[in-house]
Structures are given as C-alpha cells and as structure tokens.
Design a protein around this motif. Structure first.
Motif, short mmCIF file in Angstrom:
data_model
loop_
_atom_site.label_atom_id
_atom_site.label_comp_id
_atom_site.label_asym_id
_atom_site.label_seq_id
_atom_site.Cartn_x
_atom_site.Cartn_y
_atom_site.Cartn_z
N GLN A 176 0.81 -1.36 -0.11
CA GLN A 176 -0.03 0.07 -0.09
C GLN A 176 0.91 1.18 0.10
OE1 GLN A 176 -3.35 -0.05 2.86
NE2 GLN A 176 -3.17 2.16 2.94
N GLY A 177 0.46 2.28 -0.70
CA GLY A 177 1.46 3.48 -0.83
C GLY A 177 2.78 3.22 -1.27
N GLY A 178 2.89 2.39 -2.19
CA GLY A 178 4.12 2.09 -2.76
C GLY A 178 5.15 1.18 -2.12
N ARG A 179 4.80 0.62 -0.90
CA ARG A 179 5.55 0.10 0.16
C ARG A 179 5.18 -1.48 0.61
NH1 ARG A 179 6.99 3.64 5.02
NH2 ARG A 179 7.77 1.73 5.82
N ALA A 180 5.87 -2.14 1.01
CA ALA A 180 5.46 -3.59 1.44
C ALA A 180 4.77 -3.37 2.80
CB ALA A 180 6.66 -4.34 1.58
N ARG A 181 3.68 -3.85 3.26
CA ARG A 181 3.23 -3.62 4.64
C ARG A 181 3.14 -5.08 5.29
NH1 ARG A 181 3.60 1.88 5.15
NH2 ARG A 181 2.88 2.71 3.26
N ARG A 182 3.34 -5.11 6.56
CA ARG A 182 3.26 -6.47 7.34
C ARG A 182 2.50 -6.01 8.61
NH1 ARG A 182 8.67 -8.39 5.30
NH2 ARG A 182 9.31 -6.71 6.75
N ILE A 183 1.40 -6.19 8.97
CA ILE A 183 0.66 -5.75 9.85
C ILE A 183 -0.20 -6.71 10.53
CG2 ILE A 183 -1.04 -4.09 10.62
CD1 ILE A 183 0.94 -2.67 9.29
N HIS A 184 -0.15 -6.91 11.97
CA HIS A 184 -0.81 -7.83 12.59
C HIS A 184 -2.08 -7.26 13.00
CE1 HIS A 184 2.98 -10.74 13.66
NE2 HIS A 184 2.30 -10.76 12.46
N VAL A 185 -3.03 -7.97 13.13
CA VAL A 185 -4.22 -7.30 13.52
C VAL A 185 -5.03 -8.59 14.47
CG1 VAL A 185 -6.65 -6.57 12.82
CG2 VAL A 185 -4.67 -6.06 11.35
N LEU A 186 -5.67 -8.21 15.57
CA LEU A 186 -6.42 -8.98 16.48
C LEU A 186 -7.97 -9.04 15.97
CD1 LEU A 186 -4.95 -8.07 19.64
CD2 LEU A 186 -4.88 -10.44 18.82
N VAL A 187 -8.65 -10.03 15.75
CA VAL A 187 -10.05 -9.76 15.67
C VAL A 187 -10.66 -10.83 16.70
CG1 VAL A 187 -11.89 -10.70 14.02
CG2 VAL A 187 -9.89 -9.64 13.06
N MET A 188 -11.67 -10.18 17.15
CA MET A 188 -12.58 -10.76 18.45
C MET A 188 -14.15 -10.74 18.09
SD MET A 188 -10.69 -8.73 21.56
CE MET A 188 -8.98 -8.08 21.35
#
Ligand SMILES: [Zn+2]
Ligand SMILES: [Zn+2]
Length: 433
Positions: A92-104
């Motif tokens: 996204q936005g020309g960059r590699a993204r690695r994002i951890h997200v919690l879902v409950m």
C-alpha cells in the motif's frame, strides 16, 4: 457480576508457530485463574484443529458473548473470548506492509463465518494459528465487521518494527492511513510489550483509541505478563463498550457505560525486545540519539540497525514526554511474580524454590496479580518472607533497573540493586516466550 477484572485477550494456541505444546483449553483455564485473569482470548480460532477444540470443549457462558469450558465449574471458570491474530502482508502506498491485527467475535457461528470469508479469499488457515493473509488490514476489518457488526478489530503491538501498524519497517504513520474510512470502527490498539501508554500519549492521533495490553503469550508461563483491567459488567457487549469509551476522546461517555476501561498492567517497556535501536548479532544497542549520531548504522558491520519502538514514538510524537491527555486511563508497570521471587531468593525463575514460594502465595492470596498489586506487604512477608515482600514492594514502587531490550533481544530487569544481591545473582534474562 464481577465488578473489576483483568482481561488477557491476545493469546495463542499450540497451533501457532513457536508456541508451547501445553496450550490446551484446560491448561489455559487453570493458568488464567492462577494468574488472576477473568477473561482470556482463545487465540487462533481460524485454525481448523483449534476451532474444533473450541467448538467441542466450550459452551456459552452465562454472560453474553463469552464462553466457558463445558466441564468446568461454571462460576469459577475462566471466560473465553473468541480471538485470532492475523498477519496481513500486502502493498500500500508503494511500500510492503506487514501488519498484525487482532479480531474478536462474540459467537462460534460468527467466528466460523469470518474463517469462511478468509478461505473464500484464498487464505490457507491450516498452517499457522496466526495465519498470514494477502489481505490489507483494512480488508480484514471490513470482513470482520460484515460478518459481525460488533466485531472488535484491534491492531496488535502497534509500535513493533516488523509487524506493528505504526512500526518503523512496514507500518504507517497513523492508524487512519492503515484503516482509512474504517478507522472510526477501530476502537482500540494494543501497546505491545516494548511500549506503554505514557509513550503512546505523546502521539495525539492515538487519543481516538483505547490502549489495550495483553500478554501475546506463546506458553502458559507468560500469560498475564500484560493485561487490561475493566470495571463493571462482565460480557462481550460490556467489553466492547469499555473499549469504545476507553479512549481520551470518548472519556465523557465512560461514566454511562456498563463496563469501563480501568487501566492496564504493563511490562516495563524497556524490558520489551524492541524498545531501543540496534543490531543484535553484534551486541550493538543504541538510544535514538546514539543511532542518529552513528548515521543509523551498526559500527561493527555497517548495516542499518533495527529502529525500535522508542525511536519510532519519538518520530511520530507531536507532544512532549510526560504529556497525559485528559481522560486517559492509567497503568501500572509490573514484573512477573516468578521473576520477583527468583530475584528475592537468588535462584533462577525455573527453580523449585520459586515454585514452592509461588504455591504458598497462591494458597494464601488466590492469584498472582493480586499478590503483585494488592496484598499488603506485611501479609506477603508473613507468607513468603521479608526479601520477597521487599522485592514486590520495589516493583510496586518502580524501584527496579532495566537494561533495555533491542533488535529482538529482551531487556533484563534487576529487582534489587546489583550490590544487594544474594550469591546466585538476583537478575534475570527475560526469555523469548
Ligand atoms: Zn503479532
Ligand atoms: Zn552489525
């Protein structure tokens, strides 16, 4: 209805990478009770084998949106909240993204529907209890909220360099950049072990979210090393309301909520493994100023160092150190009980004498968090001796020294000053869970 209770909502099962084989529901239930945690995240509900255990071993608790083990004493049993951490890998936005997200989510059918939605988008969920998805953090939020409008979507350990939504390597400069038009539905963010609320308070855009803390435990021992404390009704809707009104921006609505965010229990952030900057391979640890002076490079090998959480907070801060926004819940910093006992007794945390002392304290006072935070020191002394009481007193008063962590290396806490040590050495090297 419990009036005040600890939650630990970011957990893993034995089906996630690098976790303990002991992570079963009976062990988690018992461990949470020993630690003093009332509501525990299940972790990993998208994993087919773990979901099968959840489906067959859990039943709805008397309180809406929570679960208990089928065979357990329904009154005392740990409440489980269905949760999963996903790893979003995308551009996204020309960059590699690695994002951890919690879902409950509040129900097993909602959890199953979310899992199906991920499978329909090609996710392979049987490999790791924390699945890696080729979806954006925003897309995951959208799926969760479509399946269940009361879903809780919480960016995990937001400051960590590799997987934090605000991290230095592949994160964003704000949660709004990450979640775009869905950001109003992101009610909370997890501070992570290497940061605490005081650090987050320097960044005004975080006033819009409640700050949560949880253990991210990969084994029973580290359960509850960080928690979020709530007051009021015990239920999923109550917990959601506590998150919704837990931000400084919504503090005015807090008094009317059925459940309120009372504050968090934190690691000393310097103890976290990404607190400072550096290059672990060469034992190079740097403060933000030292890194800038070195041009951001390791003096041994010349490679760029890993920029830690303190630096990243400095970069995004628009307020001075020491700012506390009005309406921000408080926090307290603790050291896990085993580590305090080990320091007081001059043995290693895994030593038998530590287990014996802990058992005595639990017998007398019920659970670890009570011992660490509430039990009068005179009572601790009567049960476990003066040195243990002194150690707990030092932790409560913040009189500990921490050698900061960096580049994946945990920091080291000294509960007692170095010249005040029993023979075997009172300090600990925090280990990777
Ligand atoms: Zn994570
Ligand atoms: Zn190096």
């Amino acid at each position: 209805m419990t009036s005040a209770y600890h939650t630990d909502l970011h957990m893993h099962s034995r089906f996630a990478y690098a976790t303990s084989r002991n992570l079963t529901l009976p062990v988690l239930d018992a461990t949470a009770r020993e630690k003093g945690v009332r509501v525990m995240g299940t972790g990993d509900f998208t994993h087919p084998a773990w979901f099968e255990e959840l489906r067959t071993q859990l039943v709805p608790a008397p309180e809406e949106g929570l679960h208990v083990r089928r065979d357990a004493d329904q009154h005392a049993a740990t409440r489980f909240l269905l949760s999963v951490e996903v790893s979003c890998v995308y551009r996204q936005g020309g960059r590699a993204r690695r994002i951890h997200v919690l879902v409950m989510l509040p129900t097993l059918p909602a959890a199953a529907a979310f899992t199906r939605a991920l499978e329909e988008r090609g996710a392979d969920l049987g490999i790791d209890g924390r699945p890696t998805l080729g979806l954006s953090a925003k897309a995951v939020a959208e799926l969760a909220l479509t399946v269940e409008p009361t879903a809780l979507v919480v960016p995990a350990h937001v400051w960590t360099p590799w997987f934090g939504a605000l991290g230095s390597k592949s994160g964003f400069d704000s949660l709004a950049e990450c979640f775009e038009d869905l950001v109003p539905q992101v009610l909370a963010a997890e501070t992570g072990l290497s940061a605490d609320p005081a650090m987050c308070w320097q960044v005004s855009s975080l006033d819009a979210v409640a700050l949560l803390s949880s253990s991210d435990a990969h084994g029973p021992r580290t359960v509850a090393r960080e928690t979020t404390r709530l007051e009021g009704e015990l239920s999923y809707p109550g917990i959601r309301e506590a998150f919704r009104t837990g931000s400084p921006a919504r503090a005015a609505e807090r008094a009317a909520a059925p459940t309120r965010l009372a504050g968090t229990v934190e690691f000393y952030p310097a103890e976290g493994k990404y607190h400072l900057d550096g290059h672990r391979e060469h034992g190079v640890r740097m403060t933000p100023a030292q890194r800038r002076a070195a041009g951001g490079r390791c003096p041994v090998c010349g490679k760029p160092v890993t920029v830690g959480v303190l630096s990243r907070v400095e970069e995004l801060a628009d307020r001075p150190v020491g700012t506390r926004p009005e309406g921000a819940p408080g926090f307290r910093s603790l050291v896990p009980l085993d580590e305090v006992l080990a320091a007081a007794l001059g043995v290693r945390p895994a030593a038998k004498r530590v287990a014996t002392a802990r058992a005595r304290l639990l017998e007398a006072f019920g659970d670890e968090l009570s011992v660490l935070t509430e039990v009068p020191l005179a009572d601790v002394e009567a049960a476990a001796g003066a040195r243990v009481a002194e150690g707990i007193g030092r932790v409560r008063d913040g009189e500990v020294d921490v050698e900061p962590g960096y580049d994946g290396q945990f920091g080291t806490v000294h509960v007692f000053p170095a010249d005040d040590a029993p023979a075997a050495g009172p300090h600990r090297q925090a280990s990777n869970p």
